[in-house]
Design an enzyme around this catalytic site. Structure first.
Site, PDB file in Angstrom:
ATOM      1  N   ASP A 132       0.852  -1.196   0.000  1.00 38.74           N
ATOM      2  CA  ASP A 132       0.000   0.000   0.000  1.00 38.74           C
ATOM      3  C   ASP A 132       0.886   1.244   0.000  1.00 38.74           C
ATOM      4  OD1 ASP A 132      -2.396  -1.372   0.115  1.00 38.74           O
ATOM      5  OD2 ASP A 132      -2.713  -1.059   2.260  1.00 38.74           O
TER       6      ASP A 132
ATOM      7  N   ARG B 146      -1.640  -0.621  -8.578  1.00 42.21           N
ATOM      8  CA  ARG B 146      -2.996  -0.183  -8.222  1.00 42.21           C
ATOM      9  C   ARG B 146      -2.981   1.346  -8.286  1.00 42.21           C
ATOM     10  NH1 ARG B 146      -3.964  -0.687  -2.240  1.00 42.21           N
ATOM     11  NH2 ARG B 146      -4.459  -2.871  -2.532  1.00 42.21           N
TER      12      ARG B 146
ATOM     13  N   ARG C 159      -9.474   7.798   8.165  1.00 44.56           N
ATOM     14  CA  ARG C 159      -9.285   8.249   6.770  1.00 44.56           C
ATOM     15  C   ARG C 159     -10.581   8.137   5.973  1.00 44.56           C
ATOM     16  NH1 ARG C 159      -4.181   6.030   7.365  1.00 44.56           N
ATOM     17  NH2 ARG C 159      -4.645   4.026   6.417  1.00 44.56           N
TER      18      ARG C 159
HETATM   19  C1  LIG Z   1      -8.985  -0.832  -3.314  1.00 43.66           C
HETATM   20  C2  LIG Z   1      -8.461   0.482  -2.837  1.00 43.66           C
HETATM   21  C3  LIG Z   1      -7.191   0.564  -2.314  1.00 43.66           C
HETATM   22  C4  LIG Z   1      -6.688   1.792  -1.890  1.00 43.66           C
HETATM   23  N1  LIG Z   1      -5.375   1.882  -1.479  1.00 43.66           N
HETATM   24  C5  LIG Z   1      -4.861   3.084  -1.140  1.00 43.66           C
HETATM   25  C6  LIG Z   1      -3.490   3.246  -0.821  1.00 43.66           C
HETATM   26  O1  LIG Z   1      -2.699   2.287  -0.814  1.00 43.66           O
HETATM   27  N2  LIG Z   1      -3.037   4.489  -0.505  1.00 43.66           N
HETATM   28  C7  LIG Z   1      -3.872   5.588  -0.509  1.00 43.66           C
HETATM   29  O2  LIG Z   1      -3.413   6.699  -0.247  1.00 43.66           O
HETATM   30  N3  LIG Z   1      -5.180   5.450  -0.804  1.00 43.66           N
HETATM   31  C8  LIG Z   1      -5.700   4.246  -1.116  1.00 43.66           C
HETATM   32  N4  LIG Z   1      -7.027   4.140  -1.438  1.00 43.66           N
HETATM   33  C9  LIG Z   1      -7.947   5.283  -1.167  1.00 43.66           C
HETATM   34  C10 LIG Z   1      -8.032   6.251  -2.316  1.00 43.66           C
HETATM   35  O3  LIG Z   1      -6.803   6.917  -2.459  1.00 43.66           O
HETATM   36  C11 LIG Z   1      -9.142   7.292  -2.089  1.00 43.66           C
HETATM   37  O4  LIG Z   1      -8.860   8.012  -0.918  1.00 43.66           O
HETATM   38  C12 LIG Z   1     -10.528   6.706  -1.949  1.00 43.66           C
HETATM   39  O5  LIG Z   1     -10.731   5.624  -2.808  1.00 43.66           O
HETATM   40  C13 LIG Z   1     -11.585   7.796  -2.259  1.00 43.66           C
HETATM   41  O6  LIG Z   1     -11.507   8.217  -3.590  1.00 43.66           O
HETATM   42  P1  LIG Z   1     -12.552   7.709  -4.699  1.00 43.66           P
HETATM   43  O7  LIG Z   1     -11.946   7.911  -6.027  1.00 43.66           O
HETATM   44  O8  LIG Z   1     -12.918   6.312  -4.400  1.00 43.66           O
HETATM   45  O9  LIG Z   1     -13.851   8.565  -4.529  1.00 43.66           O
HETATM   46  P2  LIG Z   1     -14.098   9.961  -3.769  1.00 43.66           P
HETATM   47  O10 LIG Z   1     -13.114  10.968  -4.248  1.00 43.66           O
HETATM   48  O11 LIG Z   1     -14.218   9.708  -2.298  1.00 43.66           O
HETATM   49  O12 LIG Z   1     -15.522  10.315  -4.302  1.00 43.66           O
HETATM   50  C14 LIG Z   1     -15.711  10.861  -5.606  1.00 43.66           C
HETATM   51  C15 LIG Z   1     -17.143  10.634  -6.056  1.00 43.66           C
HETATM   52  O13 LIG Z   1     -17.353   9.226  -6.227  1.00 43.66           O
HETATM   53  C16 LIG Z   1     -18.656   8.876  -5.855  1.00 43.66           C
HETATM   54  N5  LIG Z   1     -18.610   7.952  -4.709  1.00 43.66           N
HETATM   55  C17 LIG Z   1     -17.621   7.809  -3.825  1.00 43.66           C
HETATM   56  N6  LIG Z   1     -17.929   6.877  -2.903  1.00 43.66           N
HETATM   57  C18 LIG Z   1     -19.163   6.448  -3.217  1.00 43.66           C
HETATM   58  C19 LIG Z   1     -20.057   5.507  -2.660  1.00 43.66           C
HETATM   59  N7  LIG Z   1     -19.737   4.810  -1.562  1.00 43.66           N
HETATM   60  N8  LIG Z   1     -21.237   5.314  -3.250  1.00 43.66           N
HETATM   61  C20 LIG Z   1     -21.599   6.009  -4.339  1.00 43.66           C
HETATM   62  N9  LIG Z   1     -20.798   6.923  -4.925  1.00 43.66           N
HETATM   63  C21 LIG Z   1     -19.612   7.139  -4.380  1.00 43.66           C
HETATM   64  C22 LIG Z   1     -19.345  10.169  -5.458  1.00 43.66           C
HETATM   65  O14 LIG Z   1     -19.969  10.699  -6.608  1.00 43.66           O
HETATM   66  C23 LIG Z   1     -18.196  11.045  -5.047  1.00 43.66           C
HETATM   67  O15 LIG Z   1     -18.480  12.419  -5.127  1.00 43.66           O
HETATM   68  C24 LIG Z   1      -7.530   2.941  -1.922  1.00 43.66           C
HETATM   69  C25 LIG Z   1      -8.807   2.857  -2.459  1.00 43.66           C
HETATM   70  C26 LIG Z   1      -9.287   1.659  -2.925  1.00 43.66           C
HETATM   71  C27 LIG Z   1     -10.659   1.611  -3.523  1.00 43.66           C
END
Ligand SMILES: Cc1cc2nc3c(=O)[nH]c(=O)nc-3n(C[C@H](O)[C@H](O)[C@H](O)COP(=O)(O)OP(=O)(O)OC[C@H]3O[C@@H](n4cnc5c(N)ncnc54)[C@H](O)[C@@H]3O)c2cc1C
Length: 283
Positions: free
Chosen positions: A109, A160, A264
């Site tokens: 990660d 990823r 977070r």
């Molecule tokens: C599998 C995985 C591994 C990860 N690993 C890391 C890592 O190693 N290091 C790290 O820094 N971060 C990691 N992350 C977190 C990532 O960096 C983001 O902070 C997190 O995924 C939020 O960004 P987003 O693009 O998902 O959506 P966001 O920016 O939170 O949301 C953007 C838009 O997406 C839609 N949305 C978001 N969530 C939902 C929901 N639950 N239901 C419906 N619509 C929704 C909404 O329209 C929202 O306005 C990981 C995320 C995932 C999915």
């Protein structure tokens, strides 16, 4: 003060591996793969870091013995990066020896920007030795990520791509969501072109729809990439992906040290706070 686990259960599967197993089986039955994350970070004590590596090694055995379709994700600060870089690397290699022996996969990660350079250096060394048994994460919001993506994509690393979950200053990371989305798309294109199997980690419909359209328009097969989401979020979307023939993987965190991860999730989206309150007041 120990907070009650009920608080975290919307985003954290369980406090023990055994309690997590039925949840993994349920996902696997729906053709959804898992990445298991034993929660914890910033370990300052060697005996605890050693113990963590042993637990991870045992976890790789347990996953195989239970017949689960799951890889694992780790944080380097959990296996000694704050203590000493070389020591951390030896710990990682010990774990990767085990992963190689079992034919399994370990993803590193990505943590806050203070660790990015060290994490990438350690990954590059691990990749030359362990090849497709190890992968990394790139956070699209970091200004440096364009260079990291092109360097790592050129060697065909397993990446990823996510937006980035840590609060970073302007100097280090893009702050505006539309700009983060634009670079996310650019990096996805590069990964699809140059790496065998990119992992697209987002819950964001704009990005998801863009990936679906871009891959369809460019005849990129559903077998060439994977969607990843976090446990507790958009499970129905993941089920639909699997039904539609896309690769889908859920990141399942478990363990007692859930607080920083939980925090977070609350910080990144206000709706997540409502999810938690909802869970708490449900009978
Ligand atoms: C599998 C995985 C591994 C990860 N690993 C890391 C890592 O190693 N290091 C790290 O820094 N971060 C990691 N992350 C977190 C990532 O960096 C983001 O902070 C997190 O995924 C939020 O960004 P987003 O693009 O998902 O959506 P966001 O920016 O939170 O949301 C953007 C838009 O997406 C839609 N949305 C978001 N969530 C939902 C929901 N639950 N239901 C419906 N619509 C929704 C909404 O329209 C929202 O306005 C990981 C995320 C995932 C999915």
């Amino acid at each position: 003060m120990k907070l009650p686990f009920t608080l975290a259960q919307r985003f954290v599967a369980a406090e023990t591996f055994n309690e997590t197993i039925p949840k993994i089986i349920a996902f696997n039955k729906k053709n959804i793969k898992i990445t298991l994350d034993l929660l914890g970070e910033n370990v300052q004590d060697k005996s605890m870091a050693d113990e963590t590596v042993d637990t991870y090694m045992q976890l790789l055995d347990d996953i195989q013995n239970a017949g689960l379709t799951s890889s694992i994700s780790i944080k380097l600060t959990m296996i000694g990066l704050d203590i000493d870089e070389n020591y951390c690397k030896q710990n990682l290699f010990r774990l990767l020896d085990k992963a190689k022996e079992l034919g399994s996969f370990v993803r590193i990660d990505m943590e806050g920007s203070a660790y990015t350079q060290q994490t990438i250096e350690i990954f590059k060394e691990a990749f030359t030795i362990y090849g497709n048994h190890v992968g990394i994460v790139i956070q699209a919001y970091l200004h440096r990520s364009g260079d990291d993506i092109s360097e790592l994509a050129d060697v065909g690393a397993d990446i990823r791509l996510c937006k980035g979950a840590y609060k970073e200053p302007d100097l280090i990371a893009i702050q505006k969501m539309p700009e983060i989305r634009e670079v996310f798309k650019e990096y996805t294109k590069i990964l699809l072109e140059k790496t065998p199997f990119p992992r697209i980690a987002t819950h964001d419909d704009e990005l998801i729809n863009w990936v679906l359209n871009y891959t369809a328009e460019n005849n990129i097969s559903k077998d060439r990439f994977e969607f990843q989401m976090l446990y507790g979020l958009r499970e129905e979307t993941m089920e639909q992906f699997a039904k539609d023939g896309y690769h889908a993987r859920v990141y399942v965190p478990y363990g007692t040290m859930w607080f920083p991860y939980f925090k977070r999730r609350l910080m990144e989206r206000k709706e997540n706070i409502w999810f938690v309150l909802n869970t708490m007041f449900k009978k």
